[in-house]
Enzyme design. Sequence first.
Site, short mmCIF file in Angstrom:
data_model
loop_
_atom_site.label_atom_id
_atom_site.label_comp_id
_atom_site.label_asym_id
_atom_site.label_seq_id
_atom_site.Cartn_x
_atom_site.Cartn_y
_atom_site.Cartn_z
N ASN A 51 -12.41 15.77 0.08
CA ASN A 51 -13.14 14.55 -0.27
C ASN A 51 -14.61 14.78 -0.02
O ASN A 51 -14.98 15.46 0.94
CB ASN A 51 -12.64 13.40 0.62
CG ASN A 51 -13.21 12.05 0.21
OD1 ASN A 51 -13.79 11.89 -0.86
ND2 ASN A 51 -13.04 11.06 1.09
N THR A 52 -15.44 14.23 -0.87
CA THR A 52 -16.88 14.32 -0.64
C THR A 52 -17.40 12.96 -0.18
O THR A 52 -17.04 11.92 -0.74
CB THR A 52 -17.62 14.86 -1.88
OG1 THR A 52 -19.01 14.92 -1.57
CG2 THR A 52 -17.39 14.04 -3.12
N HIS A 53 -18.23 13.01 0.87
CA HIS A 53 -18.71 11.80 1.53
C HIS A 53 -20.23 11.84 1.61
O HIS A 53 -20.79 12.87 1.98
CB HIS A 53 -18.09 11.73 2.94
CG HIS A 53 -18.58 10.58 3.74
ND1 HIS A 53 -18.33 9.27 3.36
CD2 HIS A 53 -19.31 10.51 4.87
CE1 HIS A 53 -18.89 8.46 4.25
NE2 HIS A 53 -19.49 9.19 5.16
N ASP A 106 -12.74 9.81 6.97
CA ASP A 106 -13.80 10.83 6.90
C ASP A 106 -13.86 11.69 8.16
O ASP A 106 -14.95 12.09 8.59
CB ASP A 106 -15.17 10.16 6.62
CG ASP A 106 -15.15 9.34 5.34
OD1 ASP A 106 -14.46 9.75 4.38
OD2 ASP A 106 -15.81 8.30 5.28
N ASP A 124 -7.67 14.18 6.12
CA ASP A 124 -6.58 13.95 7.08
C ASP A 124 -6.33 12.45 7.14
O ASP A 124 -6.84 11.70 6.31
CB ASP A 124 -6.89 14.59 8.44
CG ASP A 124 -8.09 13.95 9.13
OD1 ASP A 124 -8.56 12.88 8.67
OD2 ASP A 124 -8.56 14.51 10.14
N ALA A 125 -5.57 12.01 8.14
CA ALA A 125 -5.17 10.60 8.18
C ALA A 125 -6.29 9.67 8.63
O ALA A 125 -6.14 8.45 8.55
CB ALA A 125 -3.95 10.43 9.07
N GLY A 126 -7.41 10.22 9.08
CA GLY A 126 -8.51 9.37 9.55
C GLY A 126 -9.46 8.99 8.43
O GLY A 126 -9.26 9.34 7.26
N ARG A 138 0.81 -1.22 0.00
CA ARG A 138 0.00 0.00 0.00
C ARG A 138 0.85 1.27 0.00
O ARG A 138 0.55 2.21 -0.75
CB ARG A 138 -0.94 -0.03 1.22
CG ARG A 138 -2.30 0.47 0.85
CD ARG A 138 -3.29 0.42 1.97
NE ARG A 138 -4.33 1.34 1.61
CZ ARG A 138 -5.45 0.99 0.99
NH1 ARG A 138 -5.70 -0.26 0.71
NH2 ARG A 138 -6.33 1.91 0.66
C1 GAR Z 1 -20.56 9.87 -4.05
O1 GAR Z 1 -21.80 9.85 -3.39
C2 GAR Z 1 -19.44 10.02 -3.04
O2 GAR Z 1 -19.77 10.80 -1.93
C3 GAR Z 1 -19.23 8.59 -2.64
O3 GAR Z 1 -19.31 7.87 -3.82
C4 GAR Z 1 -20.24 8.52 -4.69
C5 GAR Z 1 -19.57 8.67 -6.04
O4 GAR Z 1 -20.49 9.03 -7.02
N1 GAR Z 1 -17.95 8.44 -1.99
C6 GAR Z 1 -17.75 7.64 -0.96
O5 GAR Z 1 -18.60 6.93 -0.48
C7 GAR Z 1 -16.34 7.67 -0.42
N2 GAR Z 1 -16.28 7.09 0.87
P1 GAR Z 1 -19.98 9.46 -8.47
O6 GAR Z 1 -18.92 8.43 -8.89
O7 GAR Z 1 -21.20 9.37 -9.34
O8 GAR Z 1 -19.42 10.84 -8.36
#
Ligand code: GAR
Length: 210
Positions: free
Chosen positions: A111-113, A149, A145-147, A69
């Site tokens: 990052n978007t979650h 989300d 960050d390192a965690g 990794r």
């Molecule tokens: C999004 O909802 C994003 O937040 C999620 O994957 C989807 C991607 O959609 N990410 C995670 O869950 C990361 N932990 P997309 O490929 O259509 O943009």
Amino acid sequence: MPATPARLVVLVSGSGTNLQALLDAAADPAYGARVVAVGADRDGVEGLRRADRAGVPTFVERLGDHADRPAWDAALAHAVAAHRPDWVVLAGFMKLVGHEFLDRFGGRVVNTHPALSPSFPGMHGAADALAYGVKLTGATLFVVDAGVDTGVIVAQTAVPVLETDDTDALHERIKTAERAMLVDAVGRIAREGLVVEGRRARFGPAAPVH
Ligand code: GAR
């Protein structure tokens, strides 16, 4: 607004609808940012095809092609750095970046979650919210960050959970709101800057150092 648009490298693992929203927004020079490259941890995903169609260069770094990794993480950091990003946007990137990546780009990776942090971190934000029975969930943009989300929150958007929802229906409702949030927040970061003080982030230029 800066004279030159901010350079975004976007990392994806799947369908890339969030990437597409950024590509569409960045077509307007007033947006203040452009997507200079798209990277993925796997071949053949729709996100890479979206980049191809937009004429944006792509690269792939697969974990399985590296000894371990940390080696994969270093290769990913190297590939991203080649495109000299101002910001790295993880948009549906289903891997955790590691120490080398964060050493190189830390503070400039968002990052978007698909959940309202700090609730429901991890890979299954929509499913976990549905199973828990919350009536409101949403999406969170945060500084990585390192965690898992756990980073400082930049923006959030909320959607209702309906009695008729299954995971797919809920995730699609989240993603509609998520794309709008992502485009708005990334544009503001590019045009205005982002200041982080402790756990709190706000848009704007950093205070001058005297
Ligand atoms: C999004 O909802 C994003 O937040 C999620 O994957 C989807 C991607 O959609 N990410 C995670 O869950 C990361 N932990 P997309 O490929 O259509 O943009």
